[in-house]
Design an enzyme around this catalytic site. Structure first.
Site, PDB file in Angstrom:
ATOM      1  N   HIS A 175     -95.568  11.766  30.449  1.00 38.93           N
ATOM      2  CA  HIS A 175     -94.658  11.771  31.432  1.00 38.93           C
ATOM      3  C   HIS A 175     -95.231  10.696  32.516  1.00 38.93           C
ATOM      4  O   HIS A 175     -95.109   9.428  32.162  1.00 38.93           O
ATOM      5  CB  HIS A 175     -94.587  12.986  32.283  1.00 38.93           C
ATOM      6  CG  HIS A 175     -93.725  13.167  33.190  1.00 38.93           C
ATOM      7  ND1 HIS A 175     -92.710  12.314  33.466  1.00 38.93           N
ATOM      8  CD2 HIS A 175     -93.442  14.056  34.042  1.00 38.93           C
ATOM      9  CE1 HIS A 175     -91.751  12.833  34.587  1.00 38.93           C
ATOM     10  NE2 HIS A 175     -92.374  13.831  35.078  1.00 38.93           N
ATOM     11  N   HIS A 179     -86.986   4.446  26.030  1.00 38.87           N
ATOM     12  CA  HIS A 179     -86.703   5.735  26.896  1.00 38.87           C
ATOM     13  C   HIS A 179     -86.049   6.695  26.379  1.00 38.87           C
ATOM     14  O   HIS A 179     -84.969   6.451  25.759  1.00 38.87           O
ATOM     15  CB  HIS A 179     -86.261   5.066  28.052  1.00 38.87           C
ATOM     16  CG  HIS A 179     -86.618   5.930  29.339  1.00 38.87           C
ATOM     17  ND1 HIS A 179     -85.738   7.207  29.757  1.00 38.87           N
ATOM     18  CD2 HIS A 179     -87.440   5.981  30.352  1.00 38.87           C
ATOM     19  CE1 HIS A 179     -86.255   7.624  30.800  1.00 38.87           C
ATOM     20  NE2 HIS A 179     -87.270   7.046  31.213  1.00 38.87           N
ATOM     21  N   ASP A 229     -92.407   1.926  32.964  1.00 35.08           N
ATOM     22  CA  ASP A 229     -93.871   1.917  32.772  1.00 35.08           C
ATOM     23  C   ASP A 229     -94.560   0.910  32.318  1.00 35.08           C
ATOM     24  O   ASP A 229     -95.653   0.541  32.678  1.00 35.08           O
ATOM     25  CB  ASP A 229     -94.167   3.064  31.800  1.00 35.08           C
ATOM     26  CG  ASP A 229     -93.602   4.532  32.125  1.00 35.08           C
ATOM     27  OD1 ASP A 229     -93.854   5.008  33.348  1.00 35.08           O
ATOM     28  OD2 ASP A 229     -92.749   5.333  31.264  1.00 35.08           O
TER      29      ASP A 229
END
Length: 431
Positions: A267, A308, A366
């Site tokens: 996460h 994703h 990210d």
């Protein structure tokens, strides 16, 4: 409210049930199965809740196929370009963008709550000198309920609002203090003359012995990162906050639970994993080797920061961060040029290599956030903390929405039992 019905039929089990269908403002419809077990004795089974809507919400809308992210109806692209983080925080908490007067009053409230109780600082001395900042965050945030007894009645709207303001205001102070403890430097007090993001950077990087000037490019980048991370619908950490809150736990405990969930490498730890991956690859000359490993199904190596779970076309946050990433690398002095060169080469491959394009393994938020944090001088072990700073307002907004919902119930997922059937106890001497 149900708009029509869906028929569930299983002749083998003798089940025939008309289930209400709920329609949202946007997005897929949902079959209401809340009374299915009561009426039929049958549960639904959905590991990971891939097809389950756990609640109704008015905060964030995501269309993963079209690459859409909206806060309260506003496209993330517009908010990222035009808004400050506190403006977005007000929007998430209150439902509408503030007027200039409302924003000024909100900023003053947040400024008023930025300091920590002086006794709370002693908590940091109880952590080992090299404790991970996220471990410290979980402990310190969870302890806030021991200091603020005046706002713990979760059934009181005013108490909920005060707690929301305290969490939003104190989180940067707690985070920066966690970093300072980790590097054995004195904790820096907040400076209420600075903006929310500049204040955080000042608490992170200044020391009592010399002046520090916040770089405007760094401040702009942090503001943008906080906006992009502010909320993301019912992700693991937000769902954790809601589940904890459903038991009527105090808000500080609920947010501490969210931080703990975010800490997981699947996460919030993903951007830290990106930098670790880049460090392992080490040099541009090694890219072809690692690309081949990523394409090899028998190899356990995975390229972190690509693709994703929700976005199946592109991540709109990554598109925004790509440009900011270039600006940060151009304007700030960085010592990790080979690492950034490596990252940009990986980005180029992912955007053009047929293997990645076909599988929609594009760079996600990210991938870019980790590079930007590194360029700002923020160490890897603080990346997830930065995520938590931005996401706190989303957690709080969802908690407040849930607590004001008259249909709110304690969360209690069911299970499919696969263990032993009933058996009788055997005395230990006969086993």
């Amino acid at each position: 409210m149900a708009d029509n019905t869906y028929e569930l039929c299983n002749e083998h089990k003798g089940i025939k049930e008309h289930l209400p269908v709920i329609e949202g403002t946007q997005g897929p419809h949902a079959v209401d199965v809340s009374k299915l077990y009561r009426d039929t004795g049958v549960l639904t089974y959905d590991p990971g809740f891939m097809s389950t809507a756990s609640c109704e919400s008015r905060i964030t809308y995501i269309d993963g196929e079209a690459g859409i992210l909206e806060y309260r109806g506003y496209p993330i692209e517009q908010l990222a370009e035009k808004a400050t983080f506190l403006e977005v925080a007000y929007l998430l908490l209150h439902g509408d963008l503030p007027s200039s007067v409302q924003l000024r009053e909100f900023e003053q409230i947040i400024v008023y709550h930025t300091m920590l109780n002086e006794t709370l600082k002693n908590f940091y001395d109880g952590f080992h000198h090299d404790a991970h900042p996220m471990a410290i965050m979980v402990g310190v945030v969870g302890s806030l309920s021991a200091f603020y007894h005046d706002s713990l009645d979760v059934n009181d709207p005013h108490h909920r609002e005060v707690s929301a303001h305290r969490l939003l205001a104190k989180m940067p102070t707690i985070a920066a203090a966690s970093y300072k403890h980790n590097i054995s430097e004195p904790i820096v007090y907040p400076d209420n003359n600075l903006s929310y993001c500049a204040n955080f950077l000042n608490m992170m990087f200044s020391t009592p012995c010399e002046p520090y000037e916040v770089n405007s490019t760094a401040e702009k980048a942090v503001n943008l990162l906080f906006i992009l991370h502010a909320d993301h619908e019912q992700n693991a950490s937000t769902s954790t906050v809601r589940l904890a809150g459903s038991s009527l736990a105090n808000p500080f405990a609920c947010i501490a639970a969210g931080i703990a969930s975010l800490w997981g490498p699947a996460h919030g730890g993903a951007n830290e994993a990106v930098l670790n991956m880049l460090t392992d690859i080490g040099d541009v000359s090694q890219i072809d080797k690692y690309i081949a490993k990523a394409k090899d199904k028998s190899d356990k190596f995975r390229l972190m920061g690509f693709g994703h779970r929700v976005y199946k076309n592109f991540d709109p946050r990554a598109d925004i961060l790509r440009e900011v990433c270039k600006e940060v690398l151009d304007k700030l002095p960085v010592d990790d040029s080979p690492l950034f060169e490596l990252a940009l080469r990986l980005e180029e491959i992912a955007l053009h290599d047929e293997y990645f394009v076909k599988r929609k393994l594009y760079p996600n938020v990210d991938f870019y956030s980790g590079i930007i944090y590194r360029a700002l001088g923020i160490p890897n072990n603080m990346f997830t903390v930065m995520f938590a700073l931005g996401r706190t307002v989303g957690w709080v907004a969802h908690w407040m929405e849930m607590m004001s919902d008259p249909e709110q119930k304690i969360g209690r997922p069911r299970q499919i039992y696969k263990g032993s059937p009933r058996r009788e106890y055997i005395p230990i001497e006969n086993r």
